[in-house]
Structures are given as C-alpha cells and as structure tokens.
Design a protein around this motif. Structure first.
Motif, PDB file in Angstrom:
ATOM      1  N   ALA A  56       8.564  61.768   8.745  1.00  0.00           N
ATOM      2  CA  ALA A  56       8.764  60.695   7.772  1.00  0.00           C
ATOM      3  C   ALA A  56       7.488  60.352   7.006  1.00  0.00           C
ATOM      4  CB  ALA A  56       9.295  59.439   8.466  1.00  0.00           C
ATOM      5  N   PHE A  57       6.331  60.827   7.496  1.00  0.00           N
ATOM      6  CA  PHE A  57       5.076  60.540   6.811  1.00  0.00           C
ATOM      7  C   PHE A  57       5.031  61.256   5.469  1.00  0.00           C
ATOM      8  CE2 PHE A  57       3.112  59.868  11.175  1.00  0.00           C
ATOM      9  CZ  PHE A  57       3.012  58.504  11.027  1.00  0.00           C
ATOM     10  N   PRO A  58       4.398  60.630   4.473  1.00  0.00           N
ATOM     11  CA  PRO A  58       4.236  61.315   3.185  1.00  0.00           C
ATOM     12  C   PRO A  58       3.170  62.403   3.289  1.00  0.00           C
ATOM     13  CG  PRO A  58       3.136  59.195   3.127  1.00  0.00           C
ATOM     14  CD  PRO A  58       3.855  59.274   4.447  1.00  0.00           C
ATOM     15  N   PHE A  59       3.236  63.370   2.393  1.00  0.00           N
ATOM     16  CA  PHE A  59       2.220  64.415   2.319  1.00  0.00           C
ATOM     17  C   PHE A  59       0.878  63.763   2.018  1.00  0.00           C
ATOM     18  CE2 PHE A  59      -0.308  67.584   0.120  1.00  0.00           C
ATOM     19  CZ  PHE A  59      -0.210  68.638   0.996  1.00  0.00           C
ATOM     20  N   VAL A 103       1.194  54.226   3.658  1.00  0.00           N
ATOM     21  CA  VAL A 103       1.769  55.267   4.523  1.00  0.00           C
ATOM     22  C   VAL A 103       2.747  54.641   5.517  1.00  0.00           C
ATOM     23  CG1 VAL A 103       1.244  56.990   6.304  1.00  0.00           C
ATOM     24  CG2 VAL A 103      -0.177  56.848   4.248  1.00  0.00           C
ATOM     25  N   ALA A 104       2.375  53.496   6.088  1.00  0.00           N
ATOM     26  CA  ALA A 104       3.262  52.820   7.049  1.00  0.00           C
ATOM     27  C   ALA A 104       4.563  52.374   6.384  1.00  0.00           C
ATOM     28  CB  ALA A 104       2.552  51.620   7.678  1.00  0.00           C
ATOM     29  N   PRO A 111      13.490  51.479   3.701  1.00  0.00           N
ATOM     30  CA  PRO A 111      14.840  51.833   4.160  1.00  0.00           C
ATOM     31  C   PRO A 111      15.106  53.330   3.985  1.00  0.00           C
ATOM     32  CG  PRO A 111      14.927  50.521   2.137  1.00  0.00           C
ATOM     33  CD  PRO A 111      13.503  50.564   2.561  1.00  0.00           C
ATOM     34  N   GLU A 112      15.759  53.904   4.983  1.00  0.00           N
ATOM     35  CA  GLU A 112      16.088  55.332   4.909  1.00  0.00           C
ATOM     36  C   GLU A 112      17.059  55.634   3.774  1.00  0.00           C
ATOM     37  OE1 GLU A 112      16.981  57.811   8.342  1.00  0.00           O
ATOM     38  OE2 GLU A 112      16.243  56.155   9.575  1.00  0.00           O
ATOM     39  N   HIS A 113      18.059  54.809   3.655  1.00  0.00           N
ATOM     40  CA  HIS A 113      19.096  55.034   2.643  1.00  0.00           C
ATOM     41  C   HIS A 113      19.334  53.748   1.870  1.00  0.00           C
ATOM     42  CE1 HIS A 113      19.898  58.743   4.774  1.00  0.00           C
ATOM     43  NE2 HIS A 113      20.038  58.039   5.903  1.00  0.00           N
ATOM     44  N   TRP A 114      19.309  53.863   0.583  1.00  0.00           N
ATOM     45  CA  TRP A 114      19.686  52.758  -0.279  1.00  0.00           C
ATOM     46  C   TRP A 114      20.115  53.343  -1.612  1.00  0.00           C
ATOM     47  CZ3 TRP A 114      16.791  51.886  -4.753  1.00  0.00           C
ATOM     48  CH2 TRP A 114      15.572  52.548  -4.817  1.00  0.00           C
TER      49      TRP A 114
END
Length: 166
Positions: A56-59, A103-104, A111-114
C-alpha cells in the motif's frame, strides 16, 4: 482618529505581538514533537506491522524492504521531533515529518475505495468506519505548514545559531 479608550487594548496587543515574535511557533513545535515522538516510541516498543501493508506504500517506499521502511519511519519519528523541540533544523525536520505523514495517509489512512466526494468526505474522521481516517494526519500537515514556511522563530537554536549579525 484617535480613541483614548482603546489605548489599553492597543498596549495589550503590542505586548502580544512582542511575545508572538518570540514564541508563536512554540505551541506547534511542542504539539507536533509530542505526537510524532509518541508514534516513534510505539514503533520502538512494537512489532513491525509494515510487512502487512508494504504494497500500500507509494513508490519508492513500496519497493523498499518492510524492515527498512519501519526503521526509517521509527527513527524519523524519534529524531525529527527532538529537533522540533529544540528548534534546530526546524524546516528540515518539519519537511521529513510532513513527507512521513503523506506516506502514512497514502498507505494507512486514505480510504481504499471511494467513488464520490461524499464517500471521500466520510474518511475525514478520527475513527475508521470503512472510509479511511485521514483527519488527524491532515491536521498534522496543516499544523506543520507554518513551521515549514516560517521556520522555528526566535525562541529556538536555529535563531541562536544562525541569526544575522547587525
């Protein structure tokens, strides 16, 4: 126009302005130092849960080993708050903590989905009810902005060490 009845108020504001010149940033520095240091101590005394959310962390953080991300986060949350407390390298420390917070938010609090702004707005909360919980880290980002833009002010080691000679 001159209003003699307002002279005591003007005098009080003059004193507040002088006090603010020296210490307006101090409450923000203390607040952010406490909040981030506390999080660093939780990591110091806790288990590495980054392994569970590494994807889930960004590049580029998603390609770093979870142990390295954990250590970087922990040490940033332990050292940068101490710098804030002292007012030493305040802009750098603030920048580090703001980056950590972004990053956090991306990895944990967003939210994962919206699909609508209404759903996204439901994540602006302290408790997660399936729509994320980015309110608190957003408050940290906003509280950090004056420190990033203005530095630590006069009541700091930055001012003591780097003030310009008259």
């Amino acid at each position: 126009m001159h209003y003699p009845a307002l002279a005591p108020l003007k005098n009080a504001f003059t004193h507040l302005n002088r006090l603010g010149t020296w210490s307006a940033d101090l409450p923000l520095r203390l607040f952010l130092a406490w909040e981030f240091f506390e999080s660093g101590l939780e990591k110091w005394n806790g288990q590495n849960w980054f392994v569970d959310i590494q994807s889930a962390f960004p590049f580029p953080f998603n390609v770093l080993p979870a142990d390295l991300s954990w250590q970087m986060s922990m040490w940033a949350e332990l050292i940068a708050p101490l710098l804030l407390l002292l007012g030493l390298g305040t802009r750098f420390a603030t920048f580090v903590l703001m980056g950590l917070t972004v990053v956090a938010i991306s990895a944990v609090h967003w939210p994962e989905h919206w699909s609508t702004l209404s759903e996204l707005a439901q994540g602006y909360t302290i408790s997660d009810k399936g729509y994320g919980n980015y309110k608190l880290p957003l408050i940290y980002l906003i509280a950090a902005m004056p420190l990033l833009l203005n530095g630590s002010g006069r009541f700091s080691l930055d001012h003591l060490l780097f003030r310009r000679k008259a």
